[in-house]
Design an enzyme around this catalytic site. Structure first.
Site, PDB file in Angstrom:
ATOM      1  CG  HIS A 101      -3.881   4.996  -2.433  1.00 35.48           C
ATOM      2  ND1 HIS A 101      -2.947   5.948  -2.796  1.00 35.48           N
ATOM      3  CD2 HIS A 101      -3.184   3.862  -2.179  1.00 35.48           C
ATOM      4  CE1 HIS A 101      -1.736   5.395  -2.769  1.00 35.48           C
ATOM      5  NE2 HIS A 101      -1.847   4.139  -2.395  1.00 35.48           N
ATOM      6  CG  ASP A 106      -5.284   4.274  -5.791  1.00 42.45           C
ATOM      7  OD1 ASP A 106      -5.430   5.458  -6.193  1.00 42.45           O
ATOM      8  OD2 ASP A 106      -6.245   3.598  -5.371  1.00 42.45           O
ATOM      9  CE1 TYR A 299       5.188  19.986  -0.916  1.00 41.69           C
ATOM     10  CE2 TYR A 299       3.049  19.445  -1.850  1.00 41.69           C
ATOM     11  CZ  TYR A 299       4.119  19.116  -1.047  1.00 41.69           C
ATOM     12  OH  TYR A 299       4.130  17.921  -0.387  1.00 41.69           O
ATOM     13  CD  GLU A 373     -10.969  -0.265 -10.453  1.00 46.46           C
ATOM     14  OE1 GLU A 373     -11.835  -1.048 -10.914  1.00 46.46           O
ATOM     15  OE2 GLU A 373     -10.255  -0.533  -9.476  1.00 46.46           O
TER      16      GLU A 373
END
Ligand code: NI
Length: 393
Positions: A101, A106, A299, A373
């Site tokens: 990741h 994630d 895209y 985090e």
């Protein structure tokens, strides 16, 4: 309500971190996010949030507040990881060789799970419906977003607006950034084969040299960017691979080129494709060769709708502090979130995840990428708050 969401996001931070670590340790490549999708389904089931599976590994949840018809807001996270060998030495590093990741998906998934838990817990305190879109295959054409849209993700109920966040490695934790209008480029893949005629390198007059043709073509194609394009209209053409020949004394039969074309203007994007096609065919023919060209349409540009983006920016200022909300820069990277913006008002914003003190500052798509985090609390909280507070017109 804002304070309640902030408090819940703070309370759930340890859980957000544990989900993110579980996902980080168990990354899966695009369109193969089976365990990841099962993990999301387990959480939604545990929280009594109904969901359906779409486009293979997509999970679409629905949370109804009071007066569910009032508005429908979609929140989107992407599930997939990248074919990169992780070089971090954290206790939660990837358990899968060669898969990582490395783009923070994630963290996106953990944030959306956190928002879902908060919204479900408070659903008697807000109005409207929230559609949770856990999307496969952001990193690979044709893009999970385009598959989900084909399968009807934007119907029954149709969202009035959609939001997504992306981790940002040049923005500190605790900060977010927004911008109305264009924020990311379209991206298309270019594949060219130049057919010449092989021969002895000492007798070039008997051959048609695809190596020399390639050299001219690569140079000439850049004129499309520098001479044909409006200088106020950003676009990039990068030829990123050239393959041909085996030794010093043989002219090969063919050369293969690959590259990417990026633009911030959908009209110019398709005009440029035509110019690339004409230039390639004519130049190669003028030197005696023959070209096969394929442009794989990728895209579209990511365009943030003005009304909901400025509302979101205001709401974020109140949520995370005036000085922590900035205007984000435009990037020539691409995101399949652009597909949603072609259908409904969309806002793609950036969540700061850099923490230089902790040594977390590697860029996305690198083997040493990581996120701070503590940012998950702001990501989850802000997604929930936007879903509750934004009023689409
Ligand atoms: Ni990404």
């Amino acid at each position: 309500m804002q304070a309640r969401i902030q408090q819940l996001a703070n309370t759930y931070l340890p859980e957000l971190i544990s989900w993110r670590r579980h996902l980080h340790q168990n990354p899966e490549l695009s369109y193969q996010e089976f365990e990841t999708a099962a993990f999301v389904q387990d959480k939604l089931t545990a929280w009594n949030i109904p969901y359906q599976v779409m486009a293979g590994t997509g999970v679409i949840g629905l949370i109804k507040g009071n007066n569910p018809q009032k508005k429908v807001i979609a929140l989107r996270a992407d599930l997939d990881a990248l074919p990169i060998q992780e070089e971090n030495n954290t206790p939660y590093r990837s358990c899968k060789p060669g898969i990582m990741h490395a783009c923070g998906h994630d963290a996106h998934t953990a944030c959306l799970l956190g928002a879902a838990k908060i919204l479900q817990e408070t659903k008697d305190q807000w109005e409207g419906t929230v559609k949770l879109i856990f999307q496969p295959g952001e990193e690979k054409n044709p893009g999970g977003a385009s598959l989900l849209i084909k399968e009807g993700v934007l119907e029954n109920p149709r969202p009035d607006a959609i939001f997504a966040l992306h981790v940002h490695t040049t923005l500190d934790t605790g900060k977010v950034s927004f911008r109305s209008g264009k924020v990311m480029a379209s991206a298309d893949e270019i594949y060219i084969t130049i057919h010449g005629k092989g021969g002895h390198a000492a007798s070039p007059q008997t051959a048609i040299d695809p190596i020399l043709i390639s050299a001219h073509l690569i140079t000439t194609l850049q004129q499309m960017v520098s001479r044909r394009n409006d200088p106020f209209n950003p676009c990039v053409l990068s030829i990123t691979s050239i393959q041909g020949g085996t030794t010093t004394n043989v002219i090969p039969d063919q050369v293969k080129l690959m590259g990417t074309f990026r633009a911030l203007n959908e009209k110019w994007r398709f005009e440029a494709h035509q110019l690339i096609r004409e230039t390639t065919e004519q130049l190669v023919a003028s030197m005696g060769g023959q070209a096969d060209l394929h442009i794989d349409i990728g895209y579209p540009c990511v365009v943030n709708e003005q009304n909901i983006t400025s509302q979101a920016q205001q709401l974020a200022r109140a949520f995370i502090g005036e000085s922590n909300v900035s205007e984000t820069e435009i990037r020539m990277g691409a995101e399949d979130f652009g597909f949603y913006g072609q259908k409904i008002p969309a806002c793609f914003f950036r969540l700061g995840t850099r923490n230089t003190e902790k040594g977390i500052n590697s860029g996305v798509h690198t083997s040493t990428f990581d996120v701070d985090e503590s940012a998950l609390e702001y990501g989850a909280g802000l997604l929930a708050w936007l879903a509750v507070a934004v009023l689409p017109t």
